[in-house]
Design a protein around this motif. Sequence first.
Motif, mmCIF file in Angstrom:
data_model
loop_
_atom_site.group_PDB
_atom_site.id
_atom_site.type_symbol
_atom_site.label_atom_id
_atom_site.label_comp_id
_atom_site.label_asym_id
_atom_site.label_seq_id
_atom_site.Cartn_x
_atom_site.Cartn_y
_atom_site.Cartn_z
ATOM 1 N N MET A 63 -9.149 3.947 -3.601
ATOM 2 C CA MET A 63 -8.058 4.918 -3.740
ATOM 3 C C MET A 63 -8.421 5.954 -4.801
ATOM 4 O O MET A 63 -8.728 5.595 -5.936
ATOM 5 N N VAL A 119 -3.670 12.216 -3.184
ATOM 6 C CA VAL A 119 -3.909 10.767 -3.173
ATOM 7 C C VAL A 119 -4.604 10.443 -1.859
ATOM 8 O O VAL A 119 -4.049 10.688 -0.783
ATOM 9 N N GLN A 160 0.738 3.883 -3.052
ATOM 10 C CA GLN A 160 0.400 5.307 -2.867
ATOM 11 C C GLN A 160 1.573 6.190 -3.304
ATOM 12 O O GLN A 160 1.370 7.242 -3.908
ATOM 13 N N LEU A 218 -0.803 13.478 0.517
ATOM 14 C CA LEU A 218 -1.031 12.039 0.679
ATOM 15 C C LEU A 218 -1.794 11.804 1.976
ATOM 16 O O LEU A 218 -1.342 12.230 3.047
ATOM 17 N N THR A 267 -3.030 8.886 4.533
ATOM 18 C CA THR A 267 -2.706 7.481 4.798
ATOM 19 C C THR A 267 -3.709 6.827 5.753
ATOM 20 O O THR A 267 -3.404 5.818 6.379
ATOM 21 N N THR A 302 0.843 -1.203 0.000
ATOM 22 C CA THR A 302 0.000 0.000 0.000
ATOM 23 C C THR A 302 0.875 1.249 0.000
ATOM 24 O O THR A 302 0.617 2.208 -0.736
#
Length: 216
Positions: A187, A176, A75, A153, A155, A71
């Motif tokens: 995603m 993302v 990403q 990003l 997470t 993952t």
Amino acid sequence: MLIPDSYRHKGLRNRLVDELRAKGIVSESVLDAIRAVPRHQFFQDLAFVEKAYEDIAFQIGAGQTISHPSTVAFQTQLLGLKNGEKILEIGTGSGYQTAVLAQFGVKIFSIERQHALFVRTKKHLELMNISAKLFFGDGYLGQPAYAPFDKILVTAGAPFITEALISQLKPGGRLVIPVGQDGKQVMHVLDKQADGSIVSEEHGEFRFVPLLEKRN
Ligand code: SAH
């Protein structure tokens, strides 16, 4: 004290890289970054260090997990990082993903809402000589004082995409973010165009711990 990085660990990392390649990670710079970062050094419990190079998520305390290496790699690949870019990460956690981002020569800002993790990971990244500006706070709000960012990003699994994060992207910037609830997210990659409009793409299902509001 850091657990030493032995030849055995390096060998296990090479094996992990082969596994990630087989799972569809094609970016050589991402695979190099996975090869470079000693993931076992992010584990608290020495009994589990042996598991550090399997493609599994792991408890890191405060009810949180270090994400699957696949993952993290996926990403990071989606981010398409370039040297010198300014990155905002939401969910510092163990700092493993932060360390992977740092391999790209980017300037990192990272937010964690769990105070215990924030304190521990800040010390740990300093010990590893990884440079990132860490904040204790609510990632939903982004980090307006340091905006705009080239890339953002997230997470943790976000129930929705916040306007705050989109507004802190540069034109040409990318967000993302795994979107969805109940341990199942899709995603999303959102690209901000020069005129400020957003183009969105979806990239398969993942499982993340939830993005929670406010600090804890
Ligand atoms: N990138 C991390 C994965 C952490 S799991 C790693 O490599 O270890 C997701 C993290 O997001 C958890 O540490 C959780 O506490 C944090 N988090 C959840 N909601 C948040 C929020 N609103 N703001 C900042 N961090 C948050």
